[in-house]
Design a protein around this motif. Structure first.
Motif, PDB file in Angstrom:
ATOM      1  N   ALA A   1     -11.038 -44.837  -0.453  1.00  0.00           N
ATOM      2  CA  ALA A   1     -11.194 -43.449  -0.891  1.00  0.00           C
ATOM      3  C   ALA A   1     -10.095 -42.562  -0.320  1.00  0.00           C
ATOM      4  N   VAL A   2      -9.652 -42.857   0.899  1.00  0.00           N
ATOM      5  CA  VAL A   2      -8.590 -42.054   1.515  1.00  0.00           C
ATOM      6  C   VAL A   2      -7.289 -42.209   0.728  1.00  0.00           C
ATOM      7  N   GLY A   3      -6.902 -43.439   0.457  1.00  0.00           N
ATOM      8  CA  GLY A   3      -5.677 -43.678  -0.291  1.00  0.00           C
ATOM      9  C   GLY A   3      -5.742 -43.117  -1.697  1.00  0.00           C
ATOM     10  N   ALA A   4      -6.873 -43.306  -2.379  1.00  0.00           N
ATOM     11  CA  ALA A   4      -7.009 -42.801  -3.743  1.00  0.00           C
ATOM     12  C   ALA A   4      -6.945 -41.280  -3.764  1.00  0.00           C
ATOM     13  N   ALA A   5      -7.542 -40.626  -2.752  1.00  0.00           N
ATOM     14  CA  ALA A   5      -7.509 -39.164  -2.692  1.00  0.00           C
ATOM     15  C   ALA A   5      -6.090 -38.654  -2.454  1.00  0.00           C
ATOM     16  N   LEU A   6      -5.352 -39.298  -1.545  1.00  0.00           N
ATOM     17  CA  LEU A   6      -3.972 -38.882  -1.294  1.00  0.00           C
ATOM     18  C   LEU A   6      -3.107 -39.079  -2.532  1.00  0.00           C
ATOM     19  N   TRP A   7      -3.311 -40.193  -3.222  1.00  0.00           N
ATOM     20  CA  TRP A   7      -2.546 -40.458  -4.435  1.00  0.00           C
ATOM     21  C   TRP A   7      -2.882 -39.447  -5.523  1.00  0.00           C
ATOM     22  N   LEU A   8      -4.157 -39.085  -5.619  1.00  0.00           N
ATOM     23  CA  LEU A   8      -4.580 -38.091  -6.605  1.00  0.00           C
ATOM     24  C   LEU A   8      -3.967 -36.730  -6.299  1.00  0.00           C
ATOM     25  N   LEU A   9      -3.953 -36.326  -5.038  1.00  0.00           N
ATOM     26  CA  LEU A   9      -3.365 -35.036  -4.672  1.00  0.00           C
ATOM     27  C   LEU A   9      -1.874 -35.009  -5.008  1.00  0.00           C
ATOM     28  N   LEU A  10      -1.201 -36.113  -4.758  1.00  0.00           N
ATOM     29  CA  LEU A  10       0.218 -36.193  -5.093  1.00  0.00           C
ATOM     30  C   LEU A  10       0.430 -35.981  -6.585  1.00  0.00           C
ATOM     31  N   TRP A  11      -0.361 -36.655  -7.409  1.00  0.00           N
ATOM     32  CA  TRP A  11      -0.153 -36.580  -8.851  1.00  0.00           C
ATOM     33  C   TRP A  11      -0.694 -35.302  -9.470  1.00  0.00           C
ATOM     34  N   LEU A  12      -1.628 -34.648  -8.797  1.00  0.00           N
ATOM     35  CA  LEU A  12      -2.028 -33.317  -9.256  1.00  0.00           C
ATOM     36  C   LEU A  12      -0.859 -32.343  -9.124  1.00  0.00           C
ATOM     37  N   GLY A  13      -0.080 -32.516  -8.052  1.00  0.00           N
ATOM     38  CA  GLY A  13       1.115 -31.693  -7.907  1.00  0.00           C
ATOM     39  C   GLY A  13       2.127 -31.961  -9.004  1.00  0.00           C
ATOM     40  N   VAL A  14       2.304 -33.233  -9.363  1.00  0.00           N
ATOM     41  CA  VAL A  14       3.213 -33.574 -10.463  1.00  0.00           C
ATOM     42  C   VAL A  14       2.693 -32.971 -11.775  1.00  0.00           C
ATOM     43  N   ALA A  15       1.391 -33.069 -11.998  1.00  0.00           N
ATOM     44  CA  ALA A  15       0.811 -32.524 -13.230  1.00  0.00           C
ATOM     45  C   ALA A  15       0.993 -31.011 -13.301  1.00  0.00           C
TER      46      ALA A  15
END
Length: 427
Positions: free
Chosen positions: A334-348
């Motif tokens: 969950a930690v890795g998935a959350a960090l990856w999601l935050l990164l890609w929300l910035g890209v979006a």
């Protein structure tokens, strides 16, 4: 400079073609066909993997040299995202608790190199250069696929897996369709950026026709997404009631997709499980839940035991989760998935700003590529896999410039680069 001169100045250069060739090579085009007697029912992939590794050794060498030469561009692209360092550190550290720490660390190093290469190439070539390179990579794949269709139609159109679907020089039609759909986005937005180039529209139309022949429901959805983004880019969203028309069209398309998906899948020769994806996800979910917070480590899940269990349960070889987000959960919890999601929300967020009517054409095209890439990540093992073109595509997406003020460390890096390039002090 005249208008014709300005258009000529935007023509692809040698670096753009180098990137196009590398992206095409990273999609694993003909490597399985290098193995004598290859066919779809072969279950021993050791020779195929040896062929892939031999090809990838050369790809990694070129990518490493390019990344070293363009390291400042890579730093600017990656460091402009607040969550990128934390996400990369977490997935790199996950090798410590992986079943095979050395293998996991090697896999992460390979992935990081491809991601860094994409970020470096994107920062060095700029958004329009990236768009041009991706379009040409797709045209290379189409040309190679058409050549194979003439020389060996049983390979180009499938034998047992997705029989009749045009897959060109690839093992699976989606390997072909992913690159084609990225090429459709790139070609359409390059045509918008370089008006008067009829061949760009002709090339994009050829890619769309190839997508239809590939019978990929996801890829056809991508083409519709690109059309909607291009319509907004050309000013429909800025016209009177244009925004409402786009919103209504998007809602209607979503309703039609949900209502007509079973019939569409049947017409395309697919099944309601998305060719076994939903069954695979259900089989993988208990494993993700077994290590909910930290995951199994980067590449830590795909060992021989897991593949054997899935083969026995599913009846086919699953060498990936067919979902970038489930992969993030398996690898980093969950930690890795959350960090990856935050990164890609910035890209979006950057992509949404770049696609606004009136915004520069180059960033709009790169934003469209990011949108296509993110949609594919729902259905394919993208973004977090080594020996996979999607890691490089992810790096290209991370080079999308921010429409707002750059972070202080990025502004300082840019000022330093300008100073070195000009030979004059920055005051």
């Amino acid at each position: 400079m005249s208008a014709a001169g300005a258009r000529d100045a935007s023509a692809p250069g040698a670096r753009t073609w180098l990137l196009a060739l590398l992206l095409f090579a990273m999609t694993d085009p003909v490597y399985p066909l290098l193995v004598r007697g290859w066919s779809e029912w072969v279950t021993d992939f050791s020779e195929v993997n040896r062929a892939r590794k031999a090809a990838w050794a050369g790809i990694y060498l070129v990518a490493a040299v390019a990344t070293l030469l363009w390291r400042e561009a890579a730093w600017r692209s990656l460091a402009s995202h607040a969550w990128a360092p934390a996400a990369l550190v977490w997935f790199g550290a996950s090798a410590l608790w992986a079943p095979d720490p050395m293998g996991s660390a090697l896999g992460f190093a390979q992935f990081a190199l491809l991601l860094g290469f994409g970020a470096a190439a994107g920062g060095r070539l700029g958004p329009l250069g990236v768009v041009q390179a991706v379009a040409r990579a797709a045209w290379l794949a189409l040309a190679a696929g058409l050549a194979l269709a003439v020389l060996s139609p049983q390979h180009a159109f499938g034998q047992h897996v997705n029989a009749g679907a045009f897959r060109g020089v690839y093992v699976e039609k989606n390997q072909f369709a992913i690159l084609l759909s990225l090429g459709v986005a790139a070609g359409a937005f390059e045509a918008l950026a370089r008006p008067g180039r009829a061949r760009l529209w002709a090339g994009t139309a050829a890619l769309v026709l190839a997508l239809v022949a590939a019978r990929s429901s996801i890829a056809l959805l991508q083409a519709g997404l690109v059309a909607a983004l291009a319509a907004g880019r050309t000013g429909l969203a800025g016209a009177r009631f244009g925004g409402a028309a786009l919103a209504a069209g998007a809602l209607g398309a979503a309703v039609a997709l949900v209502a007509g998906l079973p019939a569409a899948l049947t017409a395309l020769g697919e099944d309601p499980t998305l060719n076994g994806r939903t069954t695979l996800w259900a089989a993988l979910w208990p494993d993700a839940a077994a290590a909910p917070w930290a995951g199994r480590g980067f590449s830590g899940y795909w060992d021989d035991a897991a593949e054997a269990r899935l083969l026995a349960e599913l009846g086919w070889n699953a060498r990936g989760a067919h979902s970038g987000w489930l992969t993030a959960l398996l690898f980093g919890g969950a930690v890795g998935a959350a960090l990856w999601l935050l990164l890609w929300l910035g890209v979006a967020r950057r992509a949404a700003a770049a696609l606004a009517p009136g915004a520069p054409a180059g960033p709009a095209g790169l934003a469209a590529l990011a949108a296509v890439h993110l949609l594919w990540s729902l259905f394919e093992t993208t973004q977090l896999m080594q020996m996979n073109v999607h890691a490089a595509i992810a790096g290209l997406c991370l080079s999308l410039p921010s429409s707002g003020r750059a972070p202080r460390r990025i502004a300082a890096a840019r000022a330093g680069a300008r100073s070195r390039n000009s030979g004059l002090p920055i005051t």
